[in-house]
Design an enzyme around this catalytic site. Sequence first.
Site, PDB file in Angstrom:
ATOM      1  N   LYS A  92      33.179  44.555   3.146  1.00 50.63           N
ATOM      2  CA  LYS A  92      32.595  45.312   2.035  1.00 50.63           C
ATOM      3  C   LYS A  92      33.690  45.903   1.142  1.00 50.63           C
ATOM      4  O   LYS A  92      33.702  45.703  -0.080  1.00 50.63           O
ATOM      5  CB  LYS A  92      31.714  46.468   2.560  1.00 50.63           C
ATOM      6  CG  LYS A  92      30.472  46.031   3.287  1.00 50.63           C
ATOM      7  CD  LYS A  92      29.614  47.215   3.714  1.00 50.63           C
ATOM      8  CE  LYS A  92      30.280  48.173   4.660  1.00 50.63           C
ATOM      9  NZ  LYS A  92      30.672  47.587   5.968  1.00 50.63           N
ATOM     10  N   THR A  93      34.603  46.648   1.774  1.00 51.17           N
ATOM     11  CA  THR A  93      35.645  47.327   0.997  1.00 51.17           C
ATOM     12  C   THR A  93      36.589  46.313   0.352  1.00 51.17           C
ATOM     13  O   THR A  93      36.914  46.414  -0.832  1.00 51.17           O
ATOM     14  CB  THR A  93      36.431  48.290   1.911  1.00 51.17           C
ATOM     15  OG1 THR A  93      35.514  49.244   2.449  1.00 51.17           O
ATOM     16  CG2 THR A  93      37.520  49.023   1.139  1.00 51.17           C
TER      17      THR A  93
ATOM     18  N   ASP B   6      31.023  51.505   0.163  1.00 48.19           N
ATOM     19  CA  ASP B   6      30.338  51.642   1.450  1.00 48.19           C
ATOM     20  C   ASP B   6      28.886  52.134   1.438  1.00 48.19           C
ATOM     21  O   ASP B   6      28.117  51.745   2.289  1.00 48.19           O
ATOM     22  CB  ASP B   6      31.165  52.578   2.345  1.00 48.19           C
ATOM     23  CG  ASP B   6      30.871  52.396   3.815  1.00 48.19           C
ATOM     24  OD1 ASP B   6      30.886  51.252   4.289  1.00 48.19           O
ATOM     25  OD2 ASP B   6      30.614  53.400   4.501  1.00 48.19           O
TER      26      ASP B   6
ATOM     27  N   ARG C  24      43.117  53.193   9.058  1.00 42.04           N
ATOM     28  CA  ARG C  24      42.318  53.432   7.849  1.00 42.04           C
ATOM     29  C   ARG C  24      43.105  54.162   6.790  1.00 42.04           C
ATOM     30  O   ARG C  24      44.036  54.920   7.092  1.00 42.04           O
ATOM     31  CB  ARG C  24      41.105  54.317   8.197  1.00 42.04           C
ATOM     32  CG  ARG C  24      40.081  53.661   9.082  1.00 42.04           C
ATOM     33  CD  ARG C  24      39.087  52.871   8.259  1.00 42.04           C
ATOM     34  NE  ARG C  24      38.108  52.209   9.100  1.00 42.04           N
ATOM     35  CZ  ARG C  24      37.031  51.606   8.640  1.00 42.04           C
ATOM     36  NH1 ARG C  24      36.778  51.591   7.342  1.00 42.04           N
ATOM     37  NH2 ARG C  24      36.199  51.011   9.454  1.00 42.04           N
TER      38      ARG C  24
ATOM     39  N   LYS D  31      30.149  59.372   7.684  1.00 42.55           N
ATOM     40  CA  LYS D  31      28.961  58.664   8.155  1.00 42.55           C
ATOM     41  C   LYS D  31      27.835  59.622   8.568  1.00 42.55           C
ATOM     42  O   LYS D  31      26.663  59.240   8.539  1.00 42.55           O
ATOM     43  CB  LYS D  31      29.324  57.702   9.282  1.00 42.55           C
ATOM     44  CG  LYS D  31      29.999  56.393   8.783  1.00 42.55           C
ATOM     45  CD  LYS D  31      29.112  55.626   7.832  1.00 42.55           C
ATOM     46  CE  LYS D  31      29.354  54.141   7.645  1.00 42.55           C
ATOM     47  NZ  LYS D  31      30.622  53.612   7.224  1.00 42.55           N
TER      48      LYS D  31
ATOM     49  N   HIS E 174      23.785  50.570   3.272  1.00 47.53           N
ATOM     50  CA  HIS E 174      25.165  50.497   3.757  1.00 47.53           C
ATOM     51  C   HIS E 174      25.789  49.262   3.109  1.00 47.53           C
ATOM     52  O   HIS E 174      25.785  48.172   3.672  1.00 47.53           O
ATOM     53  CB  HIS E 174      25.168  50.375   5.281  1.00 47.53           C
ATOM     54  CG  HIS E 174      26.538  50.417   5.876  1.00 47.53           C
ATOM     55  ND1 HIS E 174      26.908  49.727   7.004  1.00 47.53           N
ATOM     56  CD2 HIS E 174      27.644  51.093   5.484  1.00 47.53           C
ATOM     57  CE1 HIS E 174      28.171  49.962   7.286  1.00 47.53           C
ATOM     58  NE2 HIS E 174      28.642  50.787   6.379  1.00 47.53           N
TER      59      HIS E 174
ATOM     60  N   ARG F 279      34.457  55.694  15.374  1.00 49.97           N
ATOM     61  CA  ARG F 279      33.239  56.482  15.531  1.00 49.97           C
ATOM     62  C   ARG F 279      32.741  56.392  16.961  1.00 49.97           C
ATOM     63  O   ARG F 279      33.077  55.477  17.693  1.00 49.97           O
ATOM     64  CB  ARG F 279      32.147  55.962  14.597  1.00 49.97           C
ATOM     65  CG  ARG F 279      32.274  56.470  13.161  1.00 49.97           C
ATOM     66  CD  ARG F 279      31.125  55.973  12.301  1.00 49.97           C
ATOM     67  NE  ARG F 279      31.061  54.525  12.255  1.00 49.97           N
ATOM     68  CZ  ARG F 279      30.192  53.781  12.922  1.00 49.97           C
ATOM     69  NH1 ARG F 279      29.277  54.343  13.703  1.00 49.97           N
ATOM     70  NH2 ARG F 279      30.218  52.462  12.827  1.00 49.97           N
TER      71      ARG F 279
ATOM     72  N   SER G 177      30.738  46.877   9.965  1.00 51.72           N
ATOM     73  CA  SER G 177      32.149  47.220   9.911  1.00 51.72           C
ATOM     74  C   SER G 177      33.029  45.970  10.045  1.00 51.72           C
ATOM     75  O   SER G 177      32.770  45.104  10.884  1.00 51.72           O
ATOM     76  CB  SER G 177      32.458  48.187  11.048  1.00 51.72           C
ATOM     77  OG  SER G 177      33.771  48.647  10.919  1.00 51.72           O
TER      78      SER G 177
HETATM   79  P1  ATP Z   1      33.681  49.363   7.268  1.00 51.97           P
HETATM   80  O1  ATP Z   1      32.190  49.462   7.185  1.00 51.97           O
HETATM   81  O2  ATP Z   1      34.186  49.676   8.639  1.00 51.97           O
HETATM   82  O3  ATP Z   1      34.380  50.138   6.208  1.00 51.97           O
HETATM   83  P2  ATP Z   1      34.141  46.903   5.727  1.00 51.97           P
HETATM   84  O4  ATP Z   1      32.954  45.995   5.691  1.00 51.97           O
HETATM   85  O5  ATP Z   1      34.426  47.694   4.525  1.00 51.97           O
HETATM   86  O6  ATP Z   1      34.073  47.790   7.078  1.00 51.97           O
HETATM   87  P3  ATP Z   1      36.756  45.865   5.299  1.00 51.97           P
HETATM   88  O7  ATP Z   1      37.447  47.182   5.308  1.00 51.97           O
HETATM   89  O8  ATP Z   1      36.608  45.202   3.983  1.00 51.97           O
HETATM   90  O9  ATP Z   1      35.369  45.966   6.067  1.00 51.97           O
HETATM   91  O10 ATP Z   1      37.512  44.950   6.329  1.00 51.97           O
HETATM   92  C1  ATP Z   1      37.597  43.558   6.283  1.00 51.97           C
HETATM   93  C2  ATP Z   1      38.895  43.203   6.964  1.00 51.97           C
HETATM   94  O11 ATP Z   1      38.959  41.816   7.210  1.00 51.97           O
HETATM   95  C3  ATP Z   1      40.081  43.543   6.081  1.00 51.97           C
HETATM   96  O12 ATP Z   1      41.127  44.000   6.912  1.00 51.97           O
HETATM   97  C4  ATP Z   1      40.416  42.192   5.446  1.00 51.97           C
HETATM   98  O13 ATP Z   1      41.772  42.076   5.096  1.00 51.97           O
HETATM   99  C5  ATP Z   1      40.084  41.251   6.582  1.00 51.97           C
HETATM  100  N1  ATP Z   1      39.712  39.870   6.185  1.00 51.97           N
HETATM  101  C6  ATP Z   1      40.292  38.761   6.641  1.00 51.97           C
HETATM  102  N2  ATP Z   1      39.708  37.672   6.144  1.00 51.97           N
HETATM  103  C7  ATP Z   1      38.708  38.083   5.341  1.00 51.97           C
HETATM  104  C8  ATP Z   1      37.731  37.400   4.549  1.00 51.97           C
HETATM  105  N3  ATP Z   1      37.671  36.083   4.504  1.00 51.97           N
HETATM  106  N4  ATP Z   1      36.869  38.158   3.840  1.00 51.97           N
HETATM  107  C9  ATP Z   1      36.896  39.492   3.911  1.00 51.97           C
HETATM  108  N5  ATP Z   1      37.793  40.182   4.649  1.00 51.97           N
HETATM  109  C10 ATP Z   1      38.705  39.495   5.365  1.00 51.97           C
HETATM  110 MN    MN Z   2      34.600  49.737   4.236  1.00 49.81          MN
END
Ligand code: ATP
Ligand code: MN
Length: 562
Positions: free
Chosen positions: A272-273, A287, A352, A230, A250, A89, A268
């Site tokens: 979360k995901t 999200d 992604r 977004k 969020h 973004r 990010s």
């Molecule tokens: P966005 O808002 O950009 O979508 P997000 O909060 O959904 O971000 P995730 O897509 O869940 O973030 O990304 C977390 C990344 O960190 C993943 O690639 C995951 O494999 C990695 N990771 C490594 N260790 C951990 C941990 N202890 N807990 C969570 N995620 C981890």
């Molecule tokens: Mn996410």
Amino acid sequence: MPGTFFLNLFLPAFINSLFKNLIMDTFQTIKGSARIRVLEYFNVATRDSEDLFYQLLPEDLVSQAIEMGEGILSNTGALVINTGEFTGRSPKDRFIVQEDEADKAVNWNEFNQPIEEKYFTGLFNKMMEYIKGKKLWVRDCSVCAKKDYLLNIRVVNENPCCNLFAYNMFLRPEKEELDKLKIDWYLLQLPRFFADPSSDGVHRKSFVIINFAEKIILIGGTQYTGEIKKSVFSILNFILPNEKKVLSMHCAANVGKEGDSALFFGLSGTGKTTLSASPDRKLVGDDEHGWDDDSIFNIEGGCYAKAINLDPAKEPEIYKAARFGAIVENVVFFPGTNSIDFSCKKITENTRVSYPIDYISNALQPSIGKIPDNIFLLTADAFGILPPTSKLSIQQAIYYFISGYTAKVAGTEEGVIEPKPTFSECFGAPFLPLHPVVYAHMLEKKIKEHQPRVWLINTGWTGGEYGIGSRMKLEYTRAMVMAAIEGKLESVSYRLHNLFGLMMPSSCPGVPSAILDPEFTWGNKEAYLKAANKLAGFFVNNFKKYSGDISEEIFSAGPKVH
Ligand code: ATP
Ligand code: MN
């Protein structure tokens, strides 16, 4: 007058559409000419469809994308695309049109940048000119799983893969619903249309402009698909709290077998995901959610997961979702194959995959859950200071919610190449048109009323800062989250973190006790305390700007610098 040209061309249709609007949109004020023009130009019922592809199925969009050389199928059937120059973004290129309605409510800041109506009109006219004679992909979709808040959006793209993204990410109206669908918002996304910063009132050739009066979103110059979801989230962050008295968030959400629900806030890359896609719980969404008087609900109809190092053993649900219909962005294949090398960061770290939510086998349908029992505030602290899990008081919950801390590592946003502390209000500053205190007060009220347990989870570094320590094992984070949800952290003893005032459990099922207090994971205690003090200082400094807006009890819930 900018509308004159179209008036001449489409006079009867124009009048017709105007009447239709007067009848159907009685509570919508049609102020500007842009609104009338999109209504007319993208009126799929009356338009000759040769150059307009309306509501195509994923299989057709995938074939077109391949034919047009925009994507290749992976060996699992996912459409692999390259989003070009932008692989993240670009929050500094997002604008909100300055007009009466917006002026009253919008919190103008570095993300909510005002743009004059004349520039919006100018760019809109140029975009309408640009699309003349071009093939267009049009899709009607909805957001907000709870019908009371349903919003219908007509998305217009200049390529099939972006239209497929809209199919994947938003709610997909049934065939019979389509005919009577009243379109609330229009989103015009033209990645190959470029603005001229010297005359168009924007900073760069790429831009996202939200116009609340016309109910139109314009995206140009960037094909990073995340801008589509977004920017829609941004309008919901205005509409839900401002007009519906619903808290928009969020965060991700999932529910357990007993229907108990959990929210996962975080910036990010904080998890979360990843953490919401749990084999033991049903996914509500990854999200964006709303929280009204008696439920939480997903805003979207799909997920947009980070794919870097995607590992079938660690994240089986997401790995399996990268199949036919899914779009995988900015990855490369192992040489000579169509097998994706998820470890490769050659194009970007922010790779992604987008897919409809039902690609996750245990997704909840419809995506509506009960009032949450547990709320997790996720942070990926690259300084290795914050405990991997801690329990928060209501005041701490609001303090850390407003602070919205993480240490950003290279990824989702353009220009971020090394880790740095980030404070993003309510874990979503770039998407929040209103003042953060609006969301914070709503959350505080809800937490006070429903008394969920609130946790701060550090999914980031342990044993030292980035470069010295290592990232918390996903397996441990999952165990901490499950222990909290299952009430297993209710009977254990807690230690107080001196600087941050956080309550850290002394033990947790499935997690070595030695990692629960960060001080003891660092080789050098002095070094830890020094670094912790520095981070506490960042928090305190960042929070100063809220004096006057925030109560003393929340202020004093933050860390203390020694
Ligand atoms: P966005 O808002 O950009 O979508 P997000 O909060 O959904 O971000 P995730 O897509 O869940 O973030 O990304 C977390 C990344 O960190 C993943 O690639 C995951 O494999 C990695 N990771 C490594 N260790 C951990 C941990 N202890 N807990 C969570 N995620 C981890
Ligand atoms: Mn996410």
